[in-house]
Design an enzyme around this catalytic site. Structure first.
Site, mmCIF file in Angstrom:
data_model
loop_
_atom_site.group_PDB
_atom_site.id
_atom_site.type_symbol
_atom_site.label_atom_id
_atom_site.label_comp_id
_atom_site.label_asym_id
_atom_site.label_seq_id
_atom_site.Cartn_x
_atom_site.Cartn_y
_atom_site.Cartn_z
ATOM 1 N N GLY A 119 113.959 44.587 71.816
ATOM 2 C CA GLY A 119 113.886 43.133 71.708
ATOM 3 C C GLY A 119 114.948 42.445 72.549
ATOM 4 N N SER B 281 109.824 43.672 69.212
ATOM 5 C CA SER B 281 110.579 44.924 69.207
ATOM 6 C C SER B 281 109.900 45.932 68.285
ATOM 7 C CB SER B 281 112.003 44.651 68.711
ATOM 8 O OG SER B 281 112.693 45.859 68.529
ATOM 9 N N HIS C 50 110.894 48.665 66.657
ATOM 10 C CA HIS C 50 111.481 49.224 65.433
ATOM 11 C C HIS C 50 111.498 48.251 64.258
ATOM 12 C CE1 HIS C 50 115.816 47.711 65.465
ATOM 13 N NE2 HIS C 50 115.431 47.359 66.678
ATOM 14 N N THR D 33 110.845 54.713 84.559
ATOM 15 C CA THR D 33 109.741 55.544 84.070
ATOM 16 C C THR D 33 109.412 55.178 82.627
ATOM 17 O OG1 THR D 33 110.425 57.303 85.537
ATOM 18 C CG2 THR D 33 108.999 57.940 83.702
ATOM 19 N N CYS E 239 131.879 41.477 57.956
ATOM 20 C CA CYS E 239 133.076 42.306 58.068
ATOM 21 C C CYS E 239 132.749 43.794 58.081
ATOM 22 C CB CYS E 239 134.032 42.019 56.922
ATOM 23 S SG CYS E 239 134.511 40.295 56.856
HETATM 24 N N1 PLP Z 1 115.843 39.178 67.952
HETATM 25 C C1 PLP Z 1 115.838 39.206 66.611
HETATM 26 C C2 PLP Z 1 115.389 37.990 65.865
HETATM 27 C C3 PLP Z 1 116.232 40.359 65.928
HETATM 28 O O1 PLP Z 1 116.226 40.371 64.599
HETATM 29 C C4 PLP Z 1 116.651 41.478 66.682
HETATM 30 C C5 PLP Z 1 117.138 42.687 66.004
HETATM 31 O O2 PLP Z 1 117.663 42.625 64.899
HETATM 32 C C6 PLP Z 1 116.628 41.400 68.080
HETATM 33 C C7 PLP Z 1 116.229 40.231 68.682
HETATM 34 C C8 PLP Z 1 117.040 42.553 68.930
HETATM 35 O O3 PLP Z 1 116.062 43.561 68.896
HETATM 36 P P1 PLP Z 1 116.437 45.055 69.348
HETATM 37 O O4 PLP Z 1 117.220 45.649 68.215
HETATM 38 O O5 PLP Z 1 115.114 45.729 69.516
HETATM 39 O O6 PLP Z 1 117.198 44.957 70.595
#
Ligand code: PLP
Length: 394
Positions: free
Chosen positions: A71, A198, A200, A236, A324
């Site tokens: 992401g 993203s 995951h 790749t 923290c």
């Molecule tokens: N944007 C948002 C709103 C997210 O919650 C996250 C990840 O927590 C990301 C971007 C970044 O994604 P990635 O962990 O795949 O780089």
């Protein structure tokens, strides 16, 4: 002890169906999709099938999807492409509650001389759409506004913003990392120019993402090298993960409506019970317009980290808005932007659910949480008299 995993906005379990689909492409079919021979070349078709599945989930054409590594890369690429494509323009509009993948990239651009408007939110984390649109000037390159917030779950008025910006011919990017696979998105009806996702976050593995770029949008690649992704993202292809992302999108599409209902009911069960059983607790965010899987709660006069550690003893995984414990000295920028009092920021906990959570798991949290909060409040030398100073991370 079984793990009760309620940190799905951080990352999700890889779905068994996704893993099954991927394994042959890690074990047996390890070729390079760009190769001339059949062993590698046959993978090109698998990559394209996965692209079709991602495109289907979003209601777009396959060649509007570019695979990335995550992401963050999708967000960075969208912003970089915008500034490279419109070199005469020097202004960017975003919000104060973006993920660091957007926020810190905008700060980086600010250091390079761009002017950036960081639009504020109110106490519930809501954005004033007019304020966002009023921030747009003649030399605005791009507006980037997240679809839903990862910490509080708030969903933003993306259709309204997209429509208004389209009428003004302003490029619009939305970070939909927390939305894709959780809520229906139909980009045929939603005129955003670029959208990040993203893998995951939707039961595909880590290390795979995608960027949607609407046909006709000016685009400049961020990663430059080979001809992969039609020259839009070199490197790749991560074939197995791309196939996994395709499968995850297919699964999400099949079960989306039922999952929304299931997760909303489960989340509300947890939230209602905790608010009832734990005095001095509150919801952070817009209770009426949130992701179905997310609740962010503040338990005043307790440290979020202490709650997390006690939950951890029961095998319960959640996360805290006071960062923290997660390697940063700063409390959540989102809760701060909302003006949440320090005492509440420091006692904030995010529970984020997935299709794999059960009612029994939620009931276990409901059972242990009131005792944890009571015990920590009794142990605290500060209690209700805790000063803001004593709550700061040191
Ligand atoms: N944007 C948002 C709103 C997210 O919650 C996250 C990840 O927590 C990301 C971007 C970044 O994604 P990635 O962990 O795949 O780089």
């Amino acid at each position: 002890m079984n793990t009760i995993y309620l940190d799905n906005n951080a990352t999700t379990a890889v779905a068994p169906e996704v893993l099954d689909e991927m394994l042959p492409y890690l074990r047996d079919f390890y070729g390079n999709p760009s190769s001339m021979h059949t062993f590698g070349g046959q993978l090109h078709r698998k990559v394209e099938e996965a692209r079709e599945k991602v495109a289907q989930l979003l209601g777009v054409e396959p060649d509007e999807i570019i695979f990335t590594s995550c992401g963050t890369e999708s967000d960075n690429t969208a912003l970089m492409s915008a500034v490279e494509s419109f070199p005469g323009r020097r202004h960017i509009v975003t919000t104060r509650i973006e993920h660091p993948a957007v926020l810190n990239f905008c700060k980086h651009l600010a250091r390079k001389g761009y002017r950036v408007s960081f639009v504020p939110v109110n106490n519930s984390g809501q954005l004033d759409t007019d304020e966002l649109l009023n921030a747009v000037h003649d030399d605005t390159v791009v507006v980037s506004c997240m679809y839903a917030n990862n910490e509080i779950g708030n969903i933003y008025a993306i259709p309204e913003i997209a429509k208004a910006l389209r009428e003004r011919h302003i490029l619009f990017h939305t970070d939909a990392v927390q939305v894709v696979g959780k809520l229906p998105i139909d980009l045929k009806k939603l005129p955003v120019d670029m959208l990040s996702l993203s893998g995951h976050k939707l039961h595909a593995p880590k290390g795979i993402g995608a960027l949607y770029v609407r046909k006709g949008t000016r685009f400049f690649p961020y990663i430059i090298g080979g001809h992969q992704e039609k020259g839009r993202r070199a490197g790749t292809e991560n074939v197995a993960s791309i196939i996994g992302l395709g499968k995850a999108c297919e699964l999400a599409m099949k079960n989306l409506d039922e999952e929304v209902k299931y997760l909303t009911a489960l989340r509300d069960r947890l939230e209602t019970a905790l608010l009832q059983k734990c005095p001095d607790s509150r919801v952070n965010g817009d209770a009426a317009s949130r992701l179905p899987n997310t609740t962010n709660l503040s338990f005043e006069y307790v440290e979020g980290e202490a709650i997390l550690l006690r939950l951890n003893e029961y095998g319960i995984c959640a996360s805290s808005g006071s960062a923290c414990t997660s390697g940063s000295l700063e409390p959540s920028h989102v809760l701060r932007a909302m003006g949440v009092p320090f005492t509440a920021i420091h006692g904030s906990i995010r529970f984020s659910l997935s299709r794999y959570n059960t009612e029994e798991e939620i009931d276990k949290v409901i059972e242990v949480m009131p005792g944890i909060i009571k015990e920590l409040r009794e142990l605290s030398p500060f209690g209700k008299d805790k000063t803001q100073e004593s709550l700061k991370c040191s």
